[in-house]
Design an enzyme around this catalytic site. Structure first.
Site, PDB file in Angstrom:
ATOM      1  N   HIS A   1       1.035  -4.645   1.330  1.00  0.00           N
ATOM      2  CA  HIS A   1       0.835  -5.755   0.404  1.00  0.00           C
ATOM      3  C   HIS A   1      -0.514  -6.417   0.636  1.00  0.00           C
ATOM      4  O   HIS A   1      -1.288  -6.019   1.507  1.00  0.00           O
ATOM      5  CB  HIS A   1       1.981  -6.768   0.494  1.00  0.00           C
TER       6      HIS A   1
ATOM      7  N   CYS B   1       4.279  -5.398   8.542  1.00  0.00           N
ATOM      8  CA  CYS B   1       3.797  -4.714   7.339  1.00  0.00           C
ATOM      9  C   CYS B   1       2.369  -4.210   7.542  1.00  0.00           C
ATOM     10  O   CYS B   1       1.745  -4.440   8.572  1.00  0.00           O
ATOM     11  CB  CYS B   1       3.846  -5.654   6.141  1.00  0.00           C
TER      12      CYS B   1
END
Length: 366
Positions: free
Chosen positions: A148, A156
């Site tokens: 992202h 992430c």
């Protein structure tokens, strides 16, 4: 008590907010999810003879902090299109093991349209689909593991908004007319030099297993077919000649009898043997071994060090541990690594979307 209140409030918000997925929304998608690729990237596709909607493969490398986009050309081979420096990844080298360990996943993941989040609170996001069959077979847990934007995450692979806009558009176009594309997540480029440096790491057998799929891809320039059986990744498996039954793979059961296309097998074998000879030579020369555990929580490509100096290291663990320790908790951290207060403050303004995760609510946090 505060945490409980946040969860209840989020559940209430989810109950009042329509759920939408990429391509299934009753409302128009936001402009950030539909914008065209930059003119320079379109020109690069044309020069490399890569149709805009041809398949892609994403490759992630933690230690180098790089994301590679490979795209299929008109000859049917995957070629490197562009390499993006990763703005932030978290954890240490090694696979994700359990919810909250801050580890970014390693392995082979499949991305479907439902995993594309056009309404992400981190600009745009792509859900890796962790845990996959391999992860579940090893009883690993976790959710909301993404690629992202916003250069801020724990667990992430975080890019800048500009980067994720391009990556998302490439993924969106590649999913036009096909069900999925592949992501390969590695601790580092699996060269003999890197494997020799990390020869003392307990994850080495796991990394050597990933290297089989890596070698299939690099030597054939074709996406490897990935299956899981006997708690092991297997690549490009096909049934033996005259087999009366189709192949059936169960992640926790014995592998069925299979063969690999001789052309693929021979190329991969030649590379493996050459790499093993180089690895043995480096070990014999006693090249310096890297620490088993760095003591740092993740990393950032050097291109971003001056831009985001305060996001380089979120935790340092001492004393030195022989294996991945349990890091101290970070206040207000959610399962995806987002700061709860930050998400909570914006959640009511945006529609919920169909990211993999808890069924029923808390679906739009990445």
């Amino acid at each position: 008590m505060v945490r409980h209140g946040l969860v209840l409030a989020a559940a209430f918000a989810a109950a009042l907010t329509p759920v939408t997925c990429l391509g299934q929304s009753p409302k128009p998608l936001p402009a950030k999810a539909t914008q065209e690729l930059p003119a320079g990237l379109l020109a690069l596709l044309e020069r490399k003879k890569m149709p805009k909607t041809s398949p892609i493969v994403l490759r992630l490398f933690k230690e180098e902090a790089e994301l590679e986009v490979w795209k299929q050309d008109t000859a049917g081979r995957f070629q490197i299109l562009k390499t993006y420096p990763i703005c932030r990844w978290s954890g240490d080298l090694g696979p994700k093991l359990y919810e909250g360990d801050r580890q970014a996943p390693e392995g082979f993941y499949t991305i479907t349209p439902e995993q594309m989040n056009p309404n992400s609170n981190f600009h745009l996001s792509i859900n890796l689909g962790y845990p996959n069959h391999f992860d579940r077979a090893h009883k690993r847990s976790g959710s909301f593991l993404m690629i992202h934007g916003d250069c801020l995450s724990i667990g992430c692979y975080a890019m800048t908004d500009e980067q994720i806009s391009e990556i998302y558009a490439l993924a969106r176009d590649a999913l036009s007319g096909r069900p999925s594309f592949q992501v390969q997540a590695y601790p580092f480029r699996l060269t003999p030099q890197n494997l020799a440096r990390h020869r003392n790491n307990p994850n080495l057998p796991f990394w050597k297993m990933l290297k089989v799929g890596n070698d299939h891809f690099e030597t054939t320039q074709r996406e490897p077919k990935v299956d899981v059986c006997n708690r092991t990744y297997v690549f490009d498996a096909q049934p033996p000649p005259d087999s009366p039954q189709p192949l059936v793979f169960n992640a926790t059961e014995k592998c069925p009898a299979t063969i690999v296309n001789p052309d693929i097998a021979l190329r991969a074998l030649e590379k493996r043997r050459a790499d093993e000879r180089a690895f043995a030579r480096l070990v014999e020369e006693n090249v310096p071994a890297a620490p088993i555990y760095s003591g740092l929580d993740g990393g950032m490509h050097q291109a971003f060090l001056s831009r985001f100096p305060y996001r380089v290291t979120l935790a340092k663990v001492m004393p030195y541990a022989s294996y991945l320790p349990t890091l101290p908790p970070v206040p207000w951290i959610d399962k995806d690594g987002a700061v709860t207060g930050r998400w909570f403050g914006r959640s009511f303004a945006k529609p919920m979307v169909c990211d993999a995760g808890w069924a029923g609510f808390l679906r739009s946090r990445c």
